[in-house]
Scaffold this active site. Structure first.
Site, PDB file in Angstrom:
ATOM      1  N   ASP A  20       0.833  -1.212   0.000  1.00 42.73           N
ATOM      2  CA  ASP A  20       0.000   0.000   0.000  1.00 42.73           C
ATOM      3  C   ASP A  20       0.866   1.261   0.000  1.00 42.73           C
ATOM      4  O   ASP A  20       1.972   1.260   0.540  1.00 42.73           O
ATOM      5  CB  ASP A  20      -0.900  -0.032   1.253  1.00 42.73           C
ATOM      6  CG  ASP A  20      -2.069   0.931   1.134  1.00 42.73           C
ATOM      7  OD1 ASP A  20      -2.293   1.487   0.041  1.00 42.73           O
ATOM      8  OD2 ASP A  20      -2.754   1.144   2.151  1.00 42.73           O
ATOM      9  N   ARG A  24       0.061   7.720  -2.662  1.00 43.58           N
ATOM     10  CA  ARG A  24       0.570   8.802  -1.811  1.00 43.58           C
ATOM     11  C   ARG A  24       2.029   9.117  -2.135  1.00 43.58           C
ATOM     12  O   ARG A  24       2.456  10.264  -2.150  1.00 43.58           O
ATOM     13  CB  ARG A  24       0.437   8.419  -0.325  1.00 43.58           C
ATOM     14  CG  ARG A  24      -0.916   8.789   0.256  1.00 43.58           C
ATOM     15  CD  ARG A  24      -1.175   8.051   1.541  1.00 43.58           C
ATOM     16  NE  ARG A  24      -1.486   6.658   1.288  1.00 43.58           N
ATOM     17  CZ  ARG A  24      -1.508   5.713   2.238  1.00 43.58           C
ATOM     18  NH1 ARG A  24      -1.214   6.018   3.482  1.00 43.58           N
ATOM     19  NH2 ARG A  24      -1.827   4.479   1.918  1.00 43.58           N
ATOM     20  N   TRP A  25       2.777   8.092  -2.449  1.00 47.50           N
ATOM     21  CA  TRP A  25       4.201   8.274  -2.789  1.00 47.50           C
ATOM     22  C   TRP A  25       4.326   9.153  -4.031  1.00 47.50           C
ATOM     23  O   TRP A  25       5.150  10.069  -4.082  1.00 47.50           O
ATOM     24  CB  TRP A  25       4.831   6.893  -3.033  1.00 47.50           C
ATOM     25  CG  TRP A  25       6.306   6.887  -3.265  1.00 47.50           C
ATOM     26  CD1 TRP A  25       7.283   6.784  -2.313  1.00 47.50           C
ATOM     27  CD2 TRP A  25       6.973   6.958  -4.528  1.00 47.50           C
ATOM     28  NE1 TRP A  25       8.521   6.786  -2.908  1.00 47.50           N
ATOM     29  CE2 TRP A  25       8.370   6.888  -4.257  1.00 47.50           C
ATOM     30  CE3 TRP A  25       6.552   7.064  -5.853  1.00 47.50           C
ATOM     31  CZ2 TRP A  25       9.327   6.926  -5.264  1.00 47.50           C
ATOM     32  CZ3 TRP A  25       7.510   7.106  -6.857  1.00 47.50           C
ATOM     33  CH2 TRP A  25       8.880   7.045  -6.569  1.00 47.50           C
ATOM     34  N   ASN A  68     -10.661  -2.763  -6.227  1.00 48.17           N
ATOM     35  CA  ASN A  68      -9.875  -1.749  -6.955  1.00 48.17           C
ATOM     36  C   ASN A  68     -10.502  -1.309  -8.282  1.00 48.17           C
ATOM     37  O   ASN A  68     -10.089  -0.300  -8.863  1.00 48.17           O
ATOM     38  CB  ASN A  68      -8.442  -2.244  -7.203  1.00 48.17           C
ATOM     39  CG  ASN A  68      -7.565  -2.208  -5.964  1.00 48.17           C
ATOM     40  OD1 ASN A  68      -6.623  -2.987  -5.834  1.00 48.17           O
ATOM     41  ND2 ASN A  68      -7.867  -1.310  -5.036  1.00 48.17           N
ATOM     42  N   TRP A  69     -11.523  -2.032  -8.766  1.00 56.32           N
ATOM     43  CA  TRP A  69     -12.219  -1.610  -9.996  1.00 56.32           C
ATOM     44  C   TRP A  69     -12.903  -0.269  -9.809  1.00 56.32           C
ATOM     45  O   TRP A  69     -13.251   0.393 -10.770  1.00 56.32           O
ATOM     46  CB  TRP A  69     -13.263  -2.656 -10.419  1.00 56.32           C
ATOM     47  CG  TRP A  69     -12.680  -3.992 -10.754  1.00 56.32           C
ATOM     48  CD1 TRP A  69     -12.711  -5.107  -9.970  1.00 56.32           C
ATOM     49  CD2 TRP A  69     -11.970  -4.363 -11.946  1.00 56.32           C
ATOM     50  NE1 TRP A  69     -12.061  -6.156 -10.600  1.00 56.32           N
ATOM     51  CE2 TRP A  69     -11.603  -5.717 -11.811  1.00 56.32           C
ATOM     52  CE3 TRP A  69     -11.600  -3.687 -13.112  1.00 56.32           C
ATOM     53  CZ2 TRP A  69     -10.885  -6.412 -12.801  1.00 56.32           C
ATOM     54  CZ3 TRP A  69     -10.889  -4.374 -14.093  1.00 56.32           C
ATOM     55  CH2 TRP A  69     -10.542  -5.716 -13.933  1.00 56.32           C
ATOM     56  N   ARG A  71     -11.624   2.384  -8.808  1.00 58.42           N
ATOM     57  CA  ARG A  71     -10.713   3.499  -9.123  1.00 58.42           C
ATOM     58  C   ARG A  71     -11.026   4.047 -10.514  1.00 58.42           C
ATOM     59  O   ARG A  71     -11.788   3.438 -11.262  1.00 58.42           O
ATOM     60  CB  ARG A  71      -9.274   3.009  -9.044  1.00 58.42           C
ATOM     61  CG  ARG A  71      -8.952   2.594  -7.633  1.00 58.42           C
ATOM     62  CD  ARG A  71      -7.520   2.191  -7.449  1.00 58.42           C
ATOM     63  NE  ARG A  71      -7.314   1.920  -6.038  1.00 58.42           N
ATOM     64  CZ  ARG A  71      -6.157   2.036  -5.410  1.00 58.42           C
ATOM     65  NH1 ARG A  71      -5.092   2.406  -6.057  1.00 58.42           N
ATOM     66  NH2 ARG A  71      -6.075   1.777  -4.129  1.00 58.42           N
ATOM     67  N   SER A 196      -8.233  -5.432   4.588  1.00 62.51           N
ATOM     68  CA  SER A 196      -8.752  -5.133   3.244  1.00 62.51           C
ATOM     69  C   SER A 196      -9.054  -6.376   2.403  1.00 62.51           C
ATOM     70  O   SER A 196      -8.694  -6.430   1.216  1.00 62.51           O
ATOM     71  CB  SER A 196      -7.787  -4.208   2.494  1.00 62.51           C
ATOM     72  OG  SER A 196      -7.677  -2.978   3.154  1.00 62.51           O
ATOM     73  N   GLU A 207       0.732 -13.755  11.966  1.00 63.47           N
ATOM     74  CA  GLU A 207       1.178 -12.543  12.640  1.00 63.47           C
ATOM     75  C   GLU A 207       0.995 -11.389  11.666  1.00 63.47           C
ATOM     76  O   GLU A 207       1.091 -11.581  10.449  1.00 63.47           O
ATOM     77  CB  GLU A 207       2.671 -12.655  12.987  1.00 63.47           C
ATOM     78  CG  GLU A 207       3.000 -13.746  13.980  1.00 63.47           C
ATOM     79  CD  GLU A 207       2.585 -13.388  15.395  1.00 63.47           C
ATOM     80  OE1 GLU A 207       2.605 -12.203  15.739  1.00 63.47           O
ATOM     81  OE2 GLU A 207       2.231 -14.310  16.147  1.00 63.47           O
TER      82      GLU A 207
HETATM   83  C1  FPP Z   1      -1.854   0.226  -3.359  1.00 64.42           C
HETATM   84  O1  FPP Z   1      -1.397   1.565  -3.319  1.00 64.42           O
HETATM   85  C2  FPP Z   1      -1.322  -0.448  -4.492  1.00 64.42           C
HETATM   86  C3  FPP Z   1      -2.054  -1.038  -5.494  1.00 64.42           C
HETATM   87  C4  FPP Z   1      -3.511  -1.027  -5.548  1.00 64.42           C
HETATM   88  C5  FPP Z   1      -1.389  -1.678  -6.617  1.00 64.42           C
HETATM   89  C6  FPP Z   1      -0.235  -2.582  -6.273  1.00 64.42           C
HETATM   90  C7  FPP Z   1       0.547  -2.697  -7.479  1.00 64.42           C
HETATM   91  C8  FPP Z   1       1.867  -2.608  -7.558  1.00 64.42           C
HETATM   92  C9  FPP Z   1       2.805  -2.508  -6.430  1.00 64.42           C
HETATM   93  C10 FPP Z   1       2.399  -2.561  -8.921  1.00 64.42           C
HETATM   94  C11 FPP Z   1       3.199  -3.697  -9.325  1.00 64.42           C
HETATM   95  C12 FPP Z   1       2.728  -5.039  -8.997  1.00 64.42           C
HETATM   96  C13 FPP Z   1       3.106  -6.102  -9.707  1.00 64.42           C
HETATM   97  C14 FPP Z   1       2.712  -7.458  -9.313  1.00 64.42           C
HETATM   98  C15 FPP Z   1       3.931  -5.953 -10.899  1.00 64.42           C
HETATM   99  P1  FPP Z   1      -2.471   2.703  -3.416  1.00 64.42           P
HETATM  100  O2  FPP Z   1      -2.620   3.070  -4.841  1.00 64.42           O
HETATM  101  O3  FPP Z   1      -3.735   2.276  -2.759  1.00 64.42           O
HETATM  102  O4  FPP Z   1      -1.778   3.845  -2.603  1.00 64.42           O
HETATM  103  P2  FPP Z   1      -2.488   4.973  -1.749  1.00 64.42           P
HETATM  104  O5  FPP Z   1      -3.177   4.270  -0.618  1.00 64.42           O
HETATM  105  O6  FPP Z   1      -1.355   5.817  -1.307  1.00 64.42           O
HETATM  106  O7  FPP Z   1      -3.440   5.682  -2.669  1.00 64.42           O
END
Ligand code: FPP
Length: 242
Positions: A20, A24-25, A68-69, A71, A196, A207
């Protein structure tokens, strides 16, 4: 009874990660969210590579949830393209580095091209055994249990199984994760303390470690520290210390 009662002092054999904080990053850098997902994908490579040195045999990562759909269309299609590119670019290295890749989740809603790449990568790496990487894609714990229950009901309806024979092990056998041990440790990055809908059934005795670091900043070093911290804990699986 959990499937994987490892010695807690030896570290976790199966680590599951909720990656996660990509959005934000990116936001902190004034960049689009997909920039964060791309940086997150680079960390996936680094963390997979770090597993053998730490004795982590199974790594399961949450890449895309059934929720996540919701979004924006741009973010969803950008993520789907990222998954495709990732598989295309990483397949050879995963094969050569002894990584066996599996995908869990419902493939029905995923793009055909992506599903083909997923199937091919599973087949390509099927003989590997150094690290078992499971990618949860269009995965939700409730959805997984619901799909398993439907298949179980069909077995009963068609007379191949009696309801009297159904126990926790039977149900586990119908889950997407049926070939995997339960996770010993679940890590979530970015300071949020929630499950989640990730591995709900399988993490009954896991754990949990919640770290503040955003996923694109989660280094192999920090991964090592979290694993060392796990090694210092006692797991009782509902029992008492002998
Ligand atoms: C959550 O951060 C991240 C995701 C929903 C996507 C995870 C995907 C990757 C790390 C990309 C690469 C993965 C693979 C397997 C190649 P967020 O978008 O919810 O962050 P936020 O909470 O800061 O908005």
């Amino acid at each position: 009874m959990p499937k994987d009662q490892d010695d807690p002092m030896t570290g976790p054999a199966h680590v599951a990660i909720i990656m996660d904080g990509n959005g934000r990053w990116a936001q902190q850098r004034g960049r689009p969210r997909l920039f964060g997902h791309q940086a997150g994908a680079k960390r996936v490579r680094e963390i997979v590579a770090a597993c053998p040195a730490h004795g982590v045999k199974y790594l399961t990562i949450f890449a895309f949830s059934t929720e996540n759909w919701k979004r924006t269309q741009a973010e969803v299609s950008g993520l789907m393209l990222l998954f495709r590119r990732y598989i295309e670019r990483e397949a050879k290295a995963l094969l050569e580095n002894g990584v066996r890749v599996r995908f869990i989740g419902d493939r029905n809603r995923l793009d055909e091209k992506l599903v083909r790449l997923m199937d091919d990568l599973e087949l390509l790496t099927a003989k590997n055994d150094l690290v078992h990487l499971t990618v949860a894609l269009n995965y939700g714990g409730r959805d997984e249990v619901t799909r398993a229950a439907k298949r179980l009901a069909l077995e009963v309806e068609q007379g191949r199984l009696s309801h009297k024979d159904i126990d926790a092990e039977t149900l586990s056998g119908f889950l997407d994760t049926h070939v995997l041990p339960d996770p010993d440790l679940v890590i979530r990055t970015s300071g949020e303390a929630r499950i989640s809908n990730f591995l709900l059934w399988q993490s009954a005795y896991s754990e949990y470690e919640f770290v503040d670091t955003l996923w694109p900043d989660f280094s192999a070093d920090e991964f090592g520290k979290v694993l060392a911290n796990y090694g210092a804990r006692e797991r009782r699986f509902g029992g008492v210390i002998a």
